[in-house]
Design a protein around this motif. Structure first.
Motif, short mmCIF file in Angstrom:
data_model
loop_
_atom_site.label_atom_id
_atom_site.label_comp_id
_atom_site.label_asym_id
_atom_site.label_seq_id
_atom_site.Cartn_x
_atom_site.Cartn_y
_atom_site.Cartn_z
N TYR A 137 45.93 20.20 37.83
CA TYR A 137 45.84 19.12 38.81
C TYR A 137 44.38 18.82 39.06
N THR A 138 44.02 17.55 39.07
CA THR A 138 42.65 17.14 39.34
C THR A 138 42.60 16.41 40.68
N VAL A 139 41.76 16.89 41.57
CA VAL A 139 41.59 16.27 42.89
C VAL A 139 40.85 14.95 42.72
N VAL A 140 41.39 13.88 43.28
CA VAL A 140 40.78 12.55 43.15
C VAL A 140 40.39 12.03 44.53
N GLU A 141 39.56 10.99 44.52
CA GLU A 141 39.01 10.43 45.75
C GLU A 141 40.10 10.06 46.75
N HIS A 154 46.12 9.86 58.37
CA HIS A 154 47.07 10.79 57.76
C HIS A 154 46.39 12.09 57.34
N GLY A 155 45.07 12.10 57.27
CA GLY A 155 44.37 13.29 56.79
C GLY A 155 44.48 13.41 55.29
N ALA A 156 43.76 14.37 54.75
CA ALA A 156 43.78 14.59 53.30
C ALA A 156 45.17 15.04 52.86
N VAL A 157 45.45 14.85 51.58
CA VAL A 157 46.71 15.31 51.00
C VAL A 157 46.86 16.82 51.25
N ARG A 158 48.04 17.21 51.67
CA ARG A 158 48.33 18.64 51.84
C ARG A 158 49.03 19.13 50.58
N TYR A 159 48.51 20.19 50.02
CA TYR A 159 49.04 20.73 48.78
C TYR A 159 49.93 21.93 49.08
N GLU A 160 51.08 21.96 48.45
CA GLU A 160 51.97 23.11 48.63
C GLU A 160 51.34 24.38 48.09
N ASP A 161 50.41 24.23 47.15
CA ASP A 161 49.77 25.41 46.57
C ASP A 161 48.33 25.58 47.06
N SER A 162 48.09 25.24 48.34
CA SER A 162 46.74 25.36 48.88
C SER A 162 46.27 26.82 48.88
N VAL A 163 45.03 27.01 48.42
CA VAL A 163 44.43 28.35 48.41
C VAL A 163 43.09 28.36 49.14
N GLY A 164 42.84 27.36 49.96
CA GLY A 164 41.60 27.34 50.70
C GLY A 164 41.36 25.98 51.32
N VAL A 165 40.29 25.89 52.07
CA VAL A 165 39.95 24.65 52.77
C VAL A 165 38.46 24.38 52.63
N GLY A 166 38.09 23.13 52.89
CA GLY A 166 36.70 22.72 52.91
C GLY A 166 36.58 21.40 53.61
N GLY A 201 35.06 11.58 54.31
CA GLY A 201 36.22 12.32 53.83
C GLY A 201 36.91 13.08 54.94
N SER A 202 38.19 13.31 54.75
CA SER A 202 38.95 14.15 55.68
C SER A 202 38.82 15.61 55.27
N PRO A 203 38.91 16.54 56.22
CA PRO A 203 38.97 17.96 55.85
C PRO A 203 40.07 18.18 54.82
N PHE A 204 39.75 18.90 53.77
CA PHE A 204 40.64 18.96 52.60
C PHE A 204 41.05 20.39 52.28
N GLU A 205 42.00 20.49 51.36
CA GLU A 205 42.47 21.78 50.86
C GLU A 205 42.11 21.93 49.39
N THR A 249 44.18 28.67 54.47
CA THR A 249 44.74 27.71 53.52
C THR A 249 45.20 26.41 54.18
N ARG A 250 45.10 26.31 55.50
CA ARG A 250 45.41 25.08 56.21
C ARG A 250 44.35 24.83 57.28
N TRP A 251 44.13 23.55 57.58
CA TRP A 251 43.25 23.16 58.67
C TRP A 251 44.06 22.98 59.95
N PRO A 252 43.43 23.24 61.08
CA PRO A 252 44.04 22.74 62.32
C PRO A 252 43.98 21.22 62.34
N GLU A 253 44.63 20.59 63.29
CA GLU A 253 44.66 19.13 63.33
C GLU A 253 43.33 18.60 63.83
N ILE A 254 42.49 18.10 62.89
CA ILE A 254 41.19 17.52 63.23
C ILE A 254 41.00 16.27 62.42
N GLU A 255 40.09 15.40 62.87
CA GLU A 255 39.84 14.14 62.19
C GLU A 255 38.67 14.30 61.23
#
Length: 536
Positions: free
Chosen positions: A395-399, A410-422, A442-446, A528-534
Motif C-alpha cells: 500500500y502506498t500512502v497518497v496525498e 473527516h481527518g486522515a484515512v484510518r487504516y485497519e492495519d495501523s502500526v503508528g502515528v505521525g 495535513g491531518s494527523p495520520f497513521e 496506533t491511533r490518534w485522539p480526536e484532534i484537528e
C-alpha cells in the motif's frame, strides 16, 4: 573478509535503524547495526538537525521508546550541564530555546543518549555495531536476501548473513543492491491521482539536500574562513523562482511563496522559558538565529557560554543542482561536494558581505563549531537527506489520504492495519527538478503496516524514509518521530516473524495474525491511533 551471522541485520544507523535495532533486541534476537558515518542517529546527530515534531509531542503521538530518547536528552543536560534554576526545573526544558522544536539540543548530546540506550545490549554481545561502512553488494536468492556485503573506508569488507535484513539507510541503498522494486522522485499524477502530482513521472526530481553547519558568534573576533573556490558562482546564483540571490536574507515563505526577508540577530537577550515553539501556529523561521538554535547561553549559568550556538539549516543552503543518488558515483560525489561548498559559501557570505541591522556588512565573529559535531570545518558529518528511494509496497500512502483540503473534518484515512502515528504539514523543500516549496496542510495520520511490506521481497523491510509513500507524502512521513516509529515497527515485525514463522506479507494479509503483532506493539508502547484532534 569478515563473516558476521545474526538474526537481524539493520543496515543504516539513523533514527529508524537505531529504533529497529532496539525493538529487535528487546525481543531477544541478535542484531548487527551498521552505519556509513561514525555517528549513530542520522538526521538527529550526523546530519545535526533538531527534531521536527508536531505540537502535541509532549503529551502523545510518539512511541514510548522515542519519548525515552527525548527524556534522556533532557536528563543528560540536567545531569551534566550547569543549567539555571529556571531551566533545570522546567519540565519541558528546551536547551537551545529554538523556535523549530520544543527540544532543540546539541547533536553530540543526542548521540550520547542513543549510545546509552544501546549500551546494555552491546554488553551482552547480542548487538554488534559497525560504523564507517556502507553496503556495496548483496547475495539474493529469488525473493530473499541471504547476505549483505559491507565495506569501510579502508576497503575492508564484512559479509553479514541474517534471517531478516532491514534497510535503514538514508537513501534506501539496499533496494537497488537487492533488486527490490522501488520508486524515486516525483510520481505521475496519472499513477497516484494526487492533487499536487506531476504531469509525468520525474524520477530524478527530489527534494534538495542540505549540509548543515553549526556556528556561534564571538563579537570583536575574526573567524572568517578561506573564500570557497566557487564562491562567486554561489554568491550570484538565483533560481528562476527565487525572489533574490540564494545567498541573501530573502527567500520564499514556504506556505505562501511570498518573498520574506529574514532577520539575523546573533545572541539576543532572550530566555528559553519565553520561547514559543509550535510550527502549527508559527513556522519560527523569520528570525534565523533563534530558528534552529541548539544551545542558548541564557539556559545555562552566567558565564558558562559566551555565545549561543546556532544550527544553519535555512532555505539558503538547500542544494538544487542535482540529486545525490540514482546517478553515477562521480556525479553523486560532485553534488555532495557542491552542497558542502554552498554551505561554506553561505558562511563566508555571512562573515563578509551579509547586511547587518546597523547598516554595516558582515559578521566576522561567526565561528564554525565543528568540534561540536565531529568535524573540523563546522559542517555536519553527512548531508541532511529529505527524500529516499521508496519501496513499491503493498500500500502506498497518497496525498488524498491525509490532505486537510481533501479530507476536511473527516481527518486522515484510518487504516485497519495501523502500526503508528505521525503529524506534520506535507512539507517539501525546493527540488532538483526546479520546483519551489510544496506545502500542504495535513491531518494527523497513521502508518499502515502494508506500507512497510514490499510487493515481492520476503525478508527485506524498510526501516526509515523508504516506506511506501509518494514524493508528496514523504514530505510529512520523513520527520524524526515518524522515522523512529517506522524503524521500531520494522524491528518488531522482523522479530515477530522470526518467532512465529510468519512472513511480513502474511502478517499484513491475515487480520488474526496482524492483531497479534498490534498487541505486541501496544505492549511496548507504540500508539496506533490518534485522539480526536484537528489538522494544522
Amino acid at each position: 573478509m569478515t563473516l558476521e551471522e545474526v538474526d537481524i541485520a539493520v543496515i543504516g544507523g539513523g533514527l529508524g535503524g537505531v529504533a529497529a535495532a532496539l525493538a529487535a533486541l528487546r525481543q531477544g534476537w541478535t542484531v548487527l547495526l551498521s552505519e556509513e558515518t561514525e555517528w549513530l542517529g542520522g538526521q538527529l546527530t550526523a546530519q545535526a538537525v533538531p527534531p521536527d515534531e508536531h505540537p502535541w509531542i509532549e503529551q502523545f503521538g510518539c512511541t514510548k521508546s522515542y519519548r525515552a530518547l527525548r527524556d534522556g536528552i533532557r536528563a543528560y543536560y540536567r545531569s551534566w550541564y550547569p543549567l539555571t534554576a529556571e531551566a533545570y526545573n522546567d519540565r519541558w526544558l528546551n536547551p537551545g530555546a529554538g523556535r523549530v522544536s520544543k527540544l532543540c539540543h546539541e547533536p553530540r548530546v543526542g548521540l550520547a543518549v542513543i549510545e546509552a540506550m544501546l549500551a546494555p545490549y552491546r554488553a551482552t554481545g547480542r548487538l554488534r555495531v559497525r560504523t564507517g561502512c556502507r553496503p556495496v553488494a548483496a547475495d539474493v536468492d529469488g525473493d530473499r536476501v541471504r547476505s549483505v556485503l559491507l565495506r569501510d573506508a579502508a576497503g575492508d569488507t564484512a559479509e553479514v548473513t541474517a534471517g531478516y535484513v532491514l534497510d535503514a539507510t538514508e537513501t534506501g541503498e539496499l533496494l537497488p543492491l537487492t533488486g527490490t522494486e522501488y520508486v524515486t522522485g516525483f510520481e505521475a499524477a496519472a499513477e497516484t491521482s494526487e492533487p499536487h502530482g506531476a504531469a509525468q513521472a520525474q524520477p530524478l526530481n527530489m527534494q534538495a539536500v542540505s549540509v548543515c553547519l553549526v556556528v556561534d558568534h564571538r563579537a570583536g573576533e575574526d573567524h572568517t574562513i578561506d573564500r570557497p573556490a566557487n564562491y562567486a558562482f554561489w554568491r550570484d546564483y538565483q533560481p528562476s523562482y527565487w525572489p533574490d540571490r540564494l545567498l541573501s536574507w530573502t527567500a520564499p515563505d514556504p506556505r505562501t511563496l511570498e518573498p520574506v526577508t529574514r532577520q539575523f540577530l546573533p545572541n539576543p537577550d532572550d530566555r528559553s522559558a519565553h520561547m514559543f515553539a509550535d510550527q502549527s501556529k508559527d513556522a519560527g523561521d523569520k528570525e534565523l538565529w533563534t530558528f534552529r538554535r541548539i544551545a542558548a547561553r541564557r539556559t545555562f549559568t552566567e558565564g558558562f557560554l559566551a555565545s549561543d550556538t546556532c544550527l544553519v539549516n535555512w532555505p539558503m543552503i538547500d542544494y538544487l543542482a542535482g540529486p545525490i543518488f540514482e546517478v553515477d558515483d562521480a556525479e553523486a560525489a560532485r553534488h555532495v561536494a557542491g552542497a558542502r561548498e554552498l554551505s561554506l559559501s553561505m558562511l563566508y557570505w555571512m562573515q563578509t558581505e551579509a547586511p547587518r541591522a546597523d547598516g554595516g556588512t558582515g559578521f566576522p565573529g561567526l565561528r564554525p563549531r565543528g568540534d561540536l559535531i565531529g568535524t573540523t570545518d563546522g559542517l555536519a558529518l553527512a548531508p541532511y537527506v529529505r527524500e529516499s528511494r521508496r519501496i513499491r509496497a503493498k500500500y502506498t500512502v497518497v496525498e488524498q489520504d491525509l490532505s486537510l483540503t481533501v479530507r476536511g473534518n473527516h481527518g486522515a484515512v484510518r487504516y485497519e492495519d495501523s502500526v503508528g502515528v505521525g503529524s506534520y504539514r506535507i512539507d517539501l523543500h525546493p527540488s532538483t527538478g526546479g520546483d519551489n516549496y510544496i506545502d500542504v496542510a495535513g491531518s494527523p495520520f497513521e502508518i499502515p503496516l502494508r506500507s512497510l511490506v514490499p510487493v515481492r521481497m520476503r525478508n527485506l523491510l524498510p526501516a526509515a524514509k523508504n516506506i511506501g509513500t509518494t514524493h508528496i507524502t514523504n514530505g510529512c512521513y520523513r520527520l524524526h518521530p515518524v522515522e523512529w516509529n517506522i524503524g521500531e515497527v520494522a524491528g518488531t515485525l522482523a522479530a515477530f516473524c522470526l518467532s512465529d514463522g510468519h512472513t511480513p506479507e502474511e502478517v499484513a494479509d491475515k487480520p488474526e495474525v496482524f492483531a497479534e503483532l498490534q498487541r505486541l506493539l501496544h505492549h511496548v508502547g507504540v500508539e496506533t491511533r490518534w485522539p480526536e484532534i484537528e489538522g494544522y
